[in-house]
Design an enzyme around this catalytic site. Structure first.
Site, PDB file in Angstrom:
ATOM      1  N   HIS A 130       0.829  -1.212   0.000  1.00 52.38           N
ATOM      2  CA  HIS A 130       0.000   0.000   0.000  1.00 52.38           C
ATOM      3  C   HIS A 130       0.859   1.256   0.000  1.00 52.38           C
ATOM      4  O   HIS A 130       0.425   2.305  -0.453  1.00 52.38           O
ATOM      5  CB  HIS A 130      -0.986  -0.031   1.166  1.00 52.38           C
ATOM      6  CG  HIS A 130      -2.079  -1.014   0.917  1.00 52.38           C
ATOM      7  ND1 HIS A 130      -2.063  -2.270   1.440  1.00 52.38           N
ATOM      8  CD2 HIS A 130      -3.187  -0.924   0.142  1.00 52.38           C
ATOM      9  CE1 HIS A 130      -3.127  -2.930   1.008  1.00 52.38           C
ATOM     10  NE2 HIS A 130      -3.823  -2.136   0.225  1.00 52.38           N
TER      11      HIS A 130
ATOM     12  N   ARG B  69     -10.541   3.492  -1.481  1.00 50.50           N
ATOM     13  CA  ARG B  69      -9.982   2.813  -0.302  1.00 50.50           C
ATOM     14  C   ARG B  69     -10.211   3.715   0.911  1.00 50.50           C
ATOM     15  O   ARG B  69      -9.329   4.475   1.310  1.00 50.50           O
ATOM     16  CB  ARG B  69      -8.481   2.577  -0.480  1.00 50.50           C
ATOM     17  CG  ARG B  69      -8.104   1.532  -1.516  1.00 50.50           C
ATOM     18  CD  ARG B  69      -6.598   1.318  -1.508  1.00 50.50           C
ATOM     19  NE  ARG B  69      -6.189   0.112  -2.192  1.00 50.50           N
ATOM     20  CZ  ARG B  69      -5.741   0.073  -3.458  1.00 50.50           C
ATOM     21  NH1 ARG B  69      -5.655   1.177  -4.160  1.00 50.50           N
ATOM     22  NH2 ARG B  69      -5.382  -1.072  -4.001  1.00 50.50           N
TER      23      ARG B  69
ATOM     24  N   ARG C 248     -15.489   1.285  -0.952  1.00 47.57           N
ATOM     25  CA  ARG C 248     -15.157   0.055  -0.243  1.00 47.57           C
ATOM     26  C   ARG C 248     -15.142   0.346   1.241  1.00 47.57           C
ATOM     27  O   ARG C 248     -14.532   1.326   1.677  1.00 47.57           O
ATOM     28  CB  ARG C 248     -13.788  -0.453  -0.688  1.00 47.57           C
ATOM     29  CG  ARG C 248     -13.385  -1.690   0.092  1.00 47.57           C
ATOM     30  CD  ARG C 248     -12.122  -2.280  -0.434  1.00 47.57           C
ATOM     31  NE  ARG C 248     -10.945  -1.567   0.024  1.00 47.57           N
ATOM     32  CZ  ARG C 248      -9.694  -1.926  -0.290  1.00 47.57           C
ATOM     33  NH1 ARG C 248      -9.503  -2.973  -1.077  1.00 47.57           N
ATOM     34  NH2 ARG C 248      -8.662  -1.262   0.160  1.00 47.57           N
TER      35      ARG C 248
ATOM     36  N   GLU D 220     -10.985 -11.529  -3.533  1.00 55.85           N
ATOM     37  CA  GLU D 220      -9.534 -11.416  -3.301  1.00 55.85           C
ATOM     38  C   GLU D 220      -9.005 -12.547  -2.431  1.00 55.85           C
ATOM     39  O   GLU D 220      -7.831 -12.593  -2.104  1.00 55.85           O
ATOM     40  CB  GLU D 220      -9.172 -10.042  -2.738  1.00 55.85           C
ATOM     41  CG  GLU D 220     -10.004  -9.542  -1.597  1.00 55.85           C
ATOM     42  CD  GLU D 220      -9.635  -8.108  -1.179  1.00 55.85           C
ATOM     43  OE1 GLU D 220      -8.694  -7.525  -1.728  1.00 55.85           O
ATOM     44  OE2 GLU D 220     -10.303  -7.591  -0.271  1.00 55.85           O
TER      45      GLU D 220
ATOM     46  N   ASN E 280      -4.313  -7.866  -6.039  1.00 54.96           N
ATOM     47  CA  ASN E 280      -3.115  -7.747  -5.187  1.00 54.96           C
ATOM     48  C   ASN E 280      -3.157  -8.821  -4.108  1.00 54.96           C
ATOM     49  O   ASN E 280      -2.167  -9.464  -3.796  1.00 54.96           O
ATOM     50  CB  ASN E 280      -3.048  -6.374  -4.509  1.00 54.96           C
ATOM     51  CG  ASN E 280      -3.080  -5.244  -5.503  1.00 54.96           C
ATOM     52  OD1 ASN E 280      -2.679  -5.419  -6.642  1.00 54.96           O
ATOM     53  ND2 ASN E 280      -3.576  -4.090  -5.086  1.00 54.96           N
ATOM     54  N   ASP E 281      -4.345  -8.982  -3.553  1.00 59.76           N
ATOM     55  CA  ASP E 281      -4.504 -10.000  -2.518  1.00 59.76           C
ATOM     56  C   ASP E 281      -4.782 -11.377  -3.108  1.00 59.76           C
ATOM     57  O   ASP E 281      -4.314 -12.383  -2.596  1.00 59.76           O
ATOM     58  CB  ASP E 281      -5.635  -9.605  -1.557  1.00 59.76           C
ATOM     59  CG  ASP E 281      -5.156  -8.570  -0.569  1.00 59.76           C
ATOM     60  OD1 ASP E 281      -4.074  -8.759   0.003  1.00 59.76           O
ATOM     61  OD2 ASP E 281      -5.857  -7.554  -0.383  1.00 59.76           O
TER      62      ASP E 281
ATOM     63  N   ARG F 257       2.583 -10.195  -0.287  1.00 57.23           N
ATOM     64  CA  ARG F 257       2.666  -9.151  -1.310  1.00 57.23           C
ATOM     65  C   ARG F 257       3.656  -8.047  -0.978  1.00 57.23           C
ATOM     66  O   ARG F 257       4.011  -7.264  -1.842  1.00 57.23           O
ATOM     67  CB  ARG F 257       1.270  -8.552  -1.571  1.00 57.23           C
ATOM     68  CG  ARG F 257       0.699  -7.785  -0.410  1.00 57.23           C
ATOM     69  CD  ARG F 257      -0.765  -7.434  -0.633  1.00 57.23           C
ATOM     70  NE  ARG F 257      -0.949  -6.083  -1.139  1.00 57.23           N
ATOM     71  CZ  ARG F 257      -2.144  -5.496  -1.250  1.00 57.23           C
ATOM     72  NH1 ARG F 257      -3.247  -6.161  -0.928  1.00 57.23           N
ATOM     73  NH2 ARG F 257      -2.241  -4.284  -1.688  1.00 57.23           N
TER      74      ARG F 257
ATOM     75  N   CYS G 236      -9.715  -4.362  -9.702  1.00 57.69           N
ATOM     76  CA  CYS G 236      -9.216  -3.113  -9.120  1.00 57.69           C
ATOM     77  C   CYS G 236      -7.828  -3.281  -8.507  1.00 57.69           C
ATOM     78  O   CYS G 236      -7.271  -2.345  -7.950  1.00 57.69           O
ATOM     79  CB  CYS G 236     -10.192  -2.555  -8.096  1.00 57.69           C
ATOM     80  SG  CYS G 236     -10.485  -3.647  -6.709  1.00 57.69           S
TER      81      CYS G 236
END
Ligand code: PEP
Ligand code: MG
Length: 586
Positions: A195, A302, A339, A439, A462-463, A473, A510
């Site tokens: 992040h 986010r 989200r 995810e 990403n996850d 990650r 996303c």
């Protein structure tokens, strides 16, 4: 005149594009928990004098942040710093520090850290949300003072424009970074999907991570050039190097101007398939760039950064409504997908210590799990999202769902919030669309069941990659195993996209995979309906979509499912990408 010192280059991973040139400033290493160095009794006065200097430096630092924030309309953080200033004046705290210094004969860093730590612990144990927030404030102040004491000078953002070097930075360090002063940053650890890297891209701060070990040539104040495109850090750049970078910058600027011309064109493949192209944001302040780059609204907000950006203070329902409404208004008809807080993992919630107390934070208390345990916080956020939906196009989405029960429970609470608002006569969109992030592999496997409860899926790749392949990650040691084109990841995605389509549920991506133009042919071929990427990447991705042929991409996907190796699948996709938009690879 450039420095006479030899030029030194080290390479890492470029995670946020751009070039930065300036003096080096360090973010102090390992000063969070200072060791209790013994001192002689005659050093007490000099230690105390150091503390006084550090307190004054910290006061100035806080005042300058406060000033900056006061001018920043989108922020709600300024008031918090009044409390921080008061803490620096607290006579009883300072008396205790002096007493500890004299009794234990330890360095003042450690004495200060111990006393403030005791206060913070006492507050956090009371179990009151407000007081817990104050304990975070104490830690924050303590950290600033200790950094100043450590002789690294004031935390760099108080001084002058610089390139920040650090061992590591947390997402919240990055979120609260002084954007006027930090020209770019580089860290020894880190990865493109952390992040911290994502926020750097959002804020347009050039960044390089994964440098392993910074060489001694990197000295405080010496000139460094940071190349966020190629992932390079160049200490003491020669005149020839600087000239070559002038050229690179001019080329990039020309390419960006060309891409910007696509702003109002549709994101359709060459054979006519429309892929909605929206933006990921972490901050309201990114909306002008989303609109400038022609994003179709926001595909991922986010919201946890609203919390992290507030120094760990939870925004109230009204503050959230105001913020969500402003984002939604800026999005117009395309709307925003909000989200719910995805705290946990590397984005720590106030009751999650940063010292790794959870053995596996990414497998721990994160996302929807936190929200379902902290009902009041979750309900406050859902009510705010619903209220923001009264006049604007707003959708809601849950992160980190791994089981049907979680989705059902989240929807039940959403329903409860709707009933409450109805009885209070407060307007909201009764038909608000709900989505779930895919995810976690288990969510992909049960996608056909989840599809009955939602309007859309959004792949948090990403996850999804990290959980499918068991590859952290943010750990650069295993970065070579982090393979978005792994057939297991693509297989899960295909399964979920098809299950969704059978039930009229659309699918978006996303995660950062959506802006990896070498993988784009695979995503298009899998049948995704939407892509949501960082605002800065919108023009590039739109250009790429427009050059691709949907049919060719579906054939590619059919072909790659007969292969086993991620590297080979990636290579096949790259061939098409380079064939269709070679200019993006220069
Ligand atoms: C993802 O996991 O791909 C995602 C978009 O969410 P985050 O990066 O915030 O975990
Ligand atoms: Mg995620």
């Amino acid at each position: 005149m450039q420095s006479q010192l030899p030029e030194v280059r080290i390479s890492g991973i470029g995670v946020s594009p751009g070039i930065a040139l300036g003096p080096i400033a360090f973010r102090a290493w390992a000063t969070e928990e200072p060791s209790a160095e013994a001192i002689a009794p005659e050093q007490i006065e000099s230690e105390w004098a150091r503390l006084e200097l550090a307190l004054e430096a910290t006061r100035q630092e806080i005042r300058s942040i406060q000033e900056r924030i006061n001018n920043d309309a989108g922020s709600n953080r300024a008031g918090i710093f009044d409390a921080h200033l008061l803490m620096l004046e607290d006579k009883s705290v300072l008396k205790e520090v002096r007493q500890t210094l004299e009794d234990k004969l330890i360095c003042v860093e450690s004495a200060f850290h111990q006393v403030l730590g005791r206060y913070a612990d006492a507050l956090s144990k009371i179990g009151d949300a407000y007081l817990s927030d104050r304990s975070i404030d104490i830690h924050d102040v303590s950290r600033r003072v200790i950094r100043n004491l450590a002789g690294f000078g004031p935390t760099p953002h108080a001084t002058e424009p610089h390139v920040l070097l650090a061992h590591d930075l947390t997402p919240s360090d990055t979120a609260t970074m002084d954007r006027d002063f930090v020209l770019g940053f580089a860290t020894e650890v880190g990865s493109p999907t952390s992040h911290t890297a994502i926020v750097a891209r959002s804020l347009g701060i050039p960044a390089v991570v994964g440098l392993h070990k910074l060489p001694a040539a990197m000295r405080w104040g010496s000139t460094v050039l940071l190349d966020g495109y190629a992932g390079l850090l160049i200490a003491n750049p020669t005149a020839a190097t600087l000239a070559s970078y002038d050229e690179i910058q001019a080329k990039k600027a020309a390419a960006n101007t060309k891409l910007a011309e696509l702003r109002d064109r549709t994101s359709r493949t060459s054979d006519g398939r429309l892929i909605t192209l929206s933006a990921n944001i972490e901050f309201l302040q990114e909306m002008p760039l989303v609109n400038k780059n022609g994003g179709a609204g926001v595909g991922l907000y986010r919201t946890e950064f609203f919390y992290l950006d507030s120094n760990g203070r939870l925004p109230t329902e009204d503050e959230q409504v105001a913020n969500y409404k402003r984002v939604a208004q800026e999005c117009g008809n395309s709307g925003v997908i909000i989200r719910t807080f995805d705290l946990g993992g590397d984005k720590l919630f106030r009751s999650q210590p940063s010292d790794g107390a959870e053995p596996n934070p990414f497998l721990g208390w994160r996302g929807i799990r936190v929200s379902l345990d902290e009902r009041d916080i979750f309900k406050t956020q859902l009510r705010a999202i619903l209220r923001a939906s009264a006049k604007e196009k707003v959708r809601v989405m849950y992160p980190m769902v791994s089981a049907l029960e979680e989705l059902l429970e989240a929807n039940r609470i959403l329903h409860e919030c709707k009933s409450e608002l109805e009885s209070e006569d407060v307007d909201f969109d009764a038909e608000i669309e709900v989505g779930v992030m895919i995810e976690v592999p288990s969510a992909a496997v049960i996608a056909s069941r989840l599809a009955r409860e939602v309007s859309f899926f959004s792949f948090g790749t990403n996850d999804l990659v990290q959980y499918t392949l068991a590859v952290d990650r943010i750990n650069e040691k295993v970065a070579q195993l982090y393979q978005p084109a792994h057939p297991a990841v693509l297989g899960l995605m295909k399964m979920a996209i098809d299950a969704g389509h059978e039930q009229n549920v659309w699918s978006g991506v996303c995660g950062e995979m959506a802006s990896d133009i070498s993988i784009l042919p695979l995503l298009i071929g899998l049948g995704v309906d939407e892509l949501s990427v960082g605002a800065g990447q919108l023009p590039m991705v739109k250009f790429a979509i427009r050059q691709l042929d949907y049919k060719r991409c579906t054939e590619l996907v059919e072909e790659v499912f007969t292969l086993g190796e991620a590297r080979e699948i990636h290579a096949r996709s790259s061939v098409i990408a380079k064939d269709c938009y070679p200019e993006l690879f220069n």
